[in-house]
Design a protein around this motif. Structure first.
Motif, PDB file in Angstrom:
ATOM      1  N   LYS A  24       0.798  -1.220   0.000  1.00 57.57           N
ATOM      2  CA  LYS A  24       0.000   0.000   0.000  1.00 57.57           C
ATOM      3  C   LYS A  24       0.837   1.279   0.000  1.00 57.57           C
ATOM      4  O   LYS A  24       0.393   2.310  -0.517  1.00 57.57           O
ATOM      5  CB  LYS A  24      -0.947   0.016   1.201  1.00 57.57           C
ATOM      6  CG  LYS A  24      -0.246  -0.005   2.560  1.00 57.57           C
ATOM      7  CD  LYS A  24      -1.269  -0.148   3.677  1.00 57.57           C
ATOM      8  CE  LYS A  24      -0.601  -0.276   5.037  1.00 57.57           C
ATOM      9  NZ  LYS A  24      -1.569  -0.518   6.118  1.00 57.57           N
ATOM     10  N   GLN A  25       2.050   1.230   0.548  1.00 58.45           N
ATOM     11  CA  GLN A  25       2.860   2.445   0.557  1.00 58.45           C
ATOM     12  C   GLN A  25       3.328   2.846  -0.838  1.00 58.45           C
ATOM     13  O   GLN A  25       3.824   3.963  -1.032  1.00 58.45           O
ATOM     14  CB  GLN A  25       4.064   2.313   1.496  1.00 58.45           C
ATOM     15  CG  GLN A  25       5.133   1.331   1.057  1.00 58.45           C
ATOM     16  CD  GLN A  25       4.913  -0.032   1.643  1.00 58.45           C
ATOM     17  OE1 GLN A  25       3.776  -0.436   1.902  1.00 58.45           O
ATOM     18  NE2 GLN A  25       5.990  -0.766   1.889  1.00 58.45           N
ATOM     19  N   TYR A  26       3.159   1.949  -1.808  1.00 59.58           N
ATOM     20  CA  TYR A  26       3.569   2.254  -3.181  1.00 59.58           C
ATOM     21  C   TYR A  26       2.379   2.463  -4.118  1.00 59.58           C
ATOM     22  O   TYR A  26       2.560   2.610  -5.333  1.00 59.58           O
ATOM     23  CB  TYR A  26       4.470   1.138  -3.716  1.00 59.58           C
ATOM     24  CG  TYR A  26       5.751   0.997  -2.925  1.00 59.58           C
ATOM     25  CD1 TYR A  26       6.631   2.073  -2.795  1.00 59.58           C
ATOM     26  CD2 TYR A  26       6.077  -0.188  -2.289  1.00 59.58           C
ATOM     27  CE1 TYR A  26       7.797   1.952  -2.051  1.00 59.58           C
ATOM     28  CE2 TYR A  26       7.245  -0.320  -1.548  1.00 59.58           C
ATOM     29  CZ  TYR A  26       8.095   0.760  -1.431  1.00 59.58           C
ATOM     30  OH  TYR A  26       9.249   0.643  -0.692  1.00 59.58           O
ATOM     31  N   LEU A  27       1.177   2.499  -3.571  1.00 60.86           N
ATOM     32  CA  LEU A  27       0.008   2.817  -4.384  1.00 60.86           C
ATOM     33  C   LEU A  27      -0.010   4.303  -4.712  1.00 60.86           C
ATOM     34  O   LEU A  27       0.540   5.133  -3.978  1.00 60.86           O
ATOM     35  CB  LEU A  27      -1.270   2.422  -3.646  1.00 60.86           C
ATOM     36  CG  LEU A  27      -1.458   0.926  -3.391  1.00 60.86           C
ATOM     37  CD1 LEU A  27      -2.726   0.688  -2.580  1.00 60.86           C
ATOM     38  CD2 LEU A  27      -1.508   0.150  -4.707  1.00 60.86           C
ATOM     39  N   ASP A  28      -0.658   4.647  -5.811  1.00 59.63           N
ATOM     40  CA  ASP A  28      -0.701   6.044  -6.240  1.00 59.63           C
ATOM     41  C   ASP A  28      -1.655   6.858  -5.366  1.00 59.63           C
ATOM     42  O   ASP A  28      -2.770   6.433  -5.072  1.00 59.63           O
ATOM     43  CB  ASP A  28      -1.161   6.138  -7.698  1.00 59.63           C
ATOM     44  CG  ASP A  28      -1.225   7.590  -8.169  1.00 59.63           C
ATOM     45  OD1 ASP A  28      -0.159   8.172  -8.433  1.00 59.63           O
ATOM     46  OD2 ASP A  28      -2.343   8.135  -8.248  1.00 59.63           O
ATOM     47  N   LEU A  29      -1.188   8.019  -4.967  1.00 64.41           N
ATOM     48  CA  LEU A  29      -2.006   8.960  -4.205  1.00 64.41           C
ATOM     49  C   LEU A  29      -1.713  10.362  -4.713  1.00 64.41           C
ATOM     50  O   LEU A  29      -0.656  10.926  -4.418  1.00 64.41           O
ATOM     51  CB  LEU A  29      -1.704   8.848  -2.712  1.00 64.41           C
ATOM     52  CG  LEU A  29      -2.445   9.828  -1.790  1.00 64.41           C
ATOM     53  CD1 LEU A  29      -3.950   9.640  -1.892  1.00 64.41           C
ATOM     54  CD2 LEU A  29      -1.983   9.675  -0.344  1.00 64.41           C
ATOM     55  N   CYS A  30      -2.605  10.876  -5.538  1.00 63.29           N
ATOM     56  CA  CYS A  30      -2.470  12.226  -6.085  1.00 63.29           C
ATOM     57  C   CYS A  30      -1.148  12.417  -6.833  1.00 63.29           C
ATOM     58  O   CYS A  30      -0.432  13.405  -6.640  1.00 63.29           O
ATOM     59  CB  CYS A  30      -2.609  13.280  -4.988  1.00 63.29           C
ATOM     60  SG  CYS A  30      -4.214  13.278  -4.169  1.00 63.29           S
ATOM     61  N   GLY A  31      -0.801  11.452  -7.666  1.00 64.41           N
ATOM     62  CA  GLY A  31       0.366  11.596  -8.526  1.00 64.41           C
ATOM     63  C   GLY A  31       1.687  11.167  -7.939  1.00 64.41           C
ATOM     64  O   GLY A  31       2.732  11.335  -8.573  1.00 64.41           O
TER      65      GLY A  31
END
Length: 226
Positions: A24-31
């Motif tokens: 989850k720490q490598y999922l995309d969040l606002c670019g």
């Protein structure tokens, strides 16, 4: 004068419940990745100068992170549990150079800067470690498939991160607790077990930890607002 503060971000062995192709720490969040957003937020606090990121030895995503181009980041081998990851980082930190250490979850990218600064100010003013937390407002129940007991919520708090402690004390507390087989769920639990006082510094409930898919959407909402 505010002392130098090292920052530890345990980011090993997380993200298994998101049903995604990566932690989850490598999922995309606002670019950017969740971890990059978390780091960007903390870097806005000027006293946080050196970062220790604990990741799995075989982590294939970490080397591509944008912030690694800067010189203030050190990769640390992640352990089997959060406490092991944090202790691995603490063993790399010079407590004379960085007498205080701030530990923050990789999956809490929207913590308010004012809350982080308040935590630091309160702990340093009293020379006592502490955590961000919020009082429990909902009715609390204990049970499995059925309610066994209604728990009195007075005096109960939700524990968040960051958590800030004297570096040497936290290192010793974690070492001793792990050697004794104590279940260490966060840094504060190790300090409590060792008999050290821990401040509860009121923060905001929007300091969410991303654990489910819907949390990612909520984090995006908060991030775009702030």
């Amino acid at each position: 004068m505010i002392p130098n503060i090292a920052t530890v971000i345990p980011a090993a062995g997380v993200g298994k419940r998101m049903q995604a192709d990566r932690p989850k720490q490598y999922l995309d969040l606002c670019g950017a990745t969740v971890l990059e957003q978390t780091v960007r937020r903390l870097q806005q606090v000027s006293v946080l100068q050196q970062f220790y990121i604990a990741v799995s030895p075989d982590d294939p995503y970490y080397p591509a992170l944008s912030f690694l181009q800067q010189g203030c980041f050190q990769r640390v081998q992640g352990g089997t549990e959060r406490a092991n990851s944090v202790l691995n980082a603490l063993q790399q930190i010079n407590a004379e150079q960085y007498p205080w250490v701030l530990v923050h979850d990789a999956a809490r990218p929207v913590v308010r800067l004012a809350d982080v600064q308040m935590l630091i100010e309160h702990c340093l003013a009293q020379n006592v470690g502490g955590i961000l937390a919020t009082p429990v407002r909902d009715t609390m129940k204990r049970g499995t498939s059925q309610i066994e007991q209604t728990v009195e919520r007075s005096g109960l708090w939700h524990a968040y991160t960051p958590q800030l402690f004297p570096t040497a004390l936290l290192r010793t507390a974690l070492t001793d607790a792990l050697c004794a087989g104590v279940a260490v769920t966060d840094e504060a639990s190790a300090m409590e077990w060792a008999g050290h006082p821990v401040l509860l510094v009121p923060g905001h409930a929007d300091n969410i930890k991303i654990t489910q898919a819907e949390d990612l959407a909520l984090a995006r909402f908060y991030l775009e607002r702030n």
